[in-house]
Design an enzyme around this catalytic site. Structure first.
Site, PDB file in Angstrom:
ATOM      1  N   LYS A 119       1.323   7.820   3.841  1.00 11.52           N
ATOM      2  CA  LYS A 119       0.548   6.433   3.782  1.00 11.52           C
ATOM      3  C   LYS A 119       0.061   6.167   5.131  1.00 11.52           C
ATOM      4  CE  LYS A 119       4.588   5.122   0.995  1.00 11.52           C
ATOM      5  NZ  LYS A 119       5.805   4.511   0.933  1.00 11.52           N
ATOM      6  N   PRO A 142       0.790  -1.278   0.035  1.00 14.01           N
ATOM      7  CA  PRO A 142      -0.053   0.024   0.021  1.00 14.01           C
ATOM      8  C   PRO A 142       0.738   1.234  -0.020  1.00 14.01           C
ATOM      9  CG  PRO A 142      -0.715  -1.496   1.434  1.00 14.01           C
ATOM     10  CD  PRO A 142       0.532  -2.017   1.121  1.00 14.01           C
ATOM     11  N   GLU A 143       0.703   1.982  -1.086  1.00 10.76           N
ATOM     12  CA  GLU A 143       1.340   3.362  -0.999  1.00 10.76           C
ATOM     13  C   GLU A 143       0.145   4.535  -1.169  1.00 10.76           C
ATOM     14  OE1 GLU A 143       4.040   3.527  -4.421  1.00 10.76           O
ATOM     15  OE2 GLU A 143       4.427   1.740  -4.230  1.00 10.76           O
ATOM     16  N   ARG A 169      16.521  -1.160  -4.041  1.00  7.39           N
ATOM     17  CA  ARG A 169      15.161  -1.802  -4.377  1.00  7.39           C
ATOM     18  C   ARG A 169      15.077  -2.277  -5.956  1.00  7.39           C
ATOM     19  NH1 ARG A 169      14.254  -1.925   0.006  1.00  7.39           N
ATOM     20  NH2 ARG A 169      12.990  -0.374   1.670  1.00  7.39           N
TER      21      ARG A 169
END
Length: 352
Positions: free
Chosen positions: A59, A2-3, A340
DNA sequence: AAGGTTGTTGGTAT
DNA sequence: TATACCAACAACCT
């Protein structure tokens, strides 16, 4: 993961469903980390309170309570919230004697103790405990479309399956018999009660950057805030929550692909025109994701239990080995930037 | 079957 | 003091 768009989807859905509802009970299952407040604080400031608003910063989800406390929620990577309405078949169930007056405002001088973590947080004595068996039996024997249901966050099967399940960390029951489940298959996510007045003083809130979808977040603002990270890579900079709020790995890669900027480029080498493009793309891709319901196209789960397709509009993220949408004969590549997984088109996004 | 995955914190290094 | 970088966290997925 979730962003910002996924959390915004949670916010919008929950706001419609839970504002005005009163909390009958709250129970933390198995993991103190997921909900570290003491039993006493839960009994005093959560049970018996009603929901007055559901807000978002970056967030972080902020569930505002009539007790002048705020339930602060971070879904981290695999968290999700699922609302399950009261079963029509059970709507005549007795409203438990969970009336509780909260006339006196909470003492905001003393923050709740998070050190004292109780293994299990249940409602105050006398309130009806959640009958887990009943819920499970109902879901398997009566069609789930009998109930209003909304879930968003990490898109896995807990959005549509029987709840609670093995990823359920917290169960909140409302006085009308509906439930809010906080599920998190890993245990990085959490929810914590804070006095509402203290929320702006939480370390994260003090240092988090501007909301990218607000009108005052201009390309100029992004450019200026990026200057504080001029020696790092542009991807690391936009993932930095103190530069701007809400961007995670998905929207970083999508925005950079859209703006034709290589993620490993040093901030100081990114031309201002490219920053303006990046600003435009980041906002556009996040707005699109909110429109689509936050990376899943079916957060409102129907009777068939159709699961939302995951990021089906991504143009680069996790599309390595597939053609770049701009170059049918060029494949998206995968590398590592800012620690990442990073997805780029070798033609659109050239490093120097 | 071991390594990849990711948001944020916090430690270390520069 | 500020900035840069990366391990750690957890547990499922490939």
């Amino acid at each position: 993961m979730p962003e910002l768009p996924e959390v915004e989807t949670v916010r919008r859905g929950l706001k419609e469903l839970i504002v005005g509802k009163e909390i009958r009970s709250a129970e933390a299952l198995e993991s103190p980390k997921s909900f570290p407040n003491s039993h006493e604080d839960v009994a005093a400031f959560l049970v018996g309170a009603s929901i007055t608003d559901v807000r978002r910063r970056a967030k972080v989800l902020l569930i505002e309570l009539s007790s002048e406390y705020t339930l602060v929620v971070h879904l981290k990577m695999t968290g999700q919230l699922v609302f399950v309405g009261a079963s029509p078949l059970l709507s005549s169930q007795p409203q438990a004697a969970a009336r509780k007056s909260l006339d006196a405002g909470p003492a905001v001088e003393s923050a709740p103790s998070f050190e004292k973590s109780s293994r299990e947080i249940s409602s105050k004595a006398g309130a009806a405990p959640l009958d887990v068996t009943r819920l499970a039996v109902d879901d398997s024997t009566s069609p789930s479309f009998e109930r209003e249901r909304f879930g968003a966050g990490h898109p896995n099967d807990s959005l549509i399956g029987e709840l609670p399940d093995k990823s359920t960390r917290v169960i909140i029951e409302f006085n009308d018999g509906s439930h809010l489940f906080f599920n998190d298959q890993r245990k990085f996510g959490w929810m914590k009660l804070y006095p509402s007045i203290e929320v702006p003083n939480i370390d994260f809130m003090k240092k988090v950057g501007p909301e990218p979808l607000e009108d005052d977040f201009t390309a100029e603002v992004l450019y200026e805030r990026l200057q504080r990270r001029k020696n790092t890579t542009i991807k690391a900079a936009i993932l930095d929550q103190t530069v701007l709020a809400g961007v995670g790995n998905i929207y970083a890669d999508e925005g950079l692909w859209g703006a034709r900027v290589h993620p490993a480029m040093r901030v100081k080498d990114v031309a201002k025109e490219q920053v303006i493009e990046l600003w435009r793309e980041l906002r556009e891709v996040m707005l699109l994701a909110i429109e689509k319901g936050g990376s899943t196209d079916k957060n409102y789960v129907d009777a068939e239990g159709k699961r939302g397709s995951y990021m089906d509009f991504a143009r680069a993220f996790r599309r390595d080995g597939q053609p770049c949408p701009r170059h049918p004969d060029v494949l998206i590549e995968k590398s590592k930037v800012a620690g990442r997984g990073t997805h780029t088109c070798p033609v659109c996004q050239m490093l120097y």
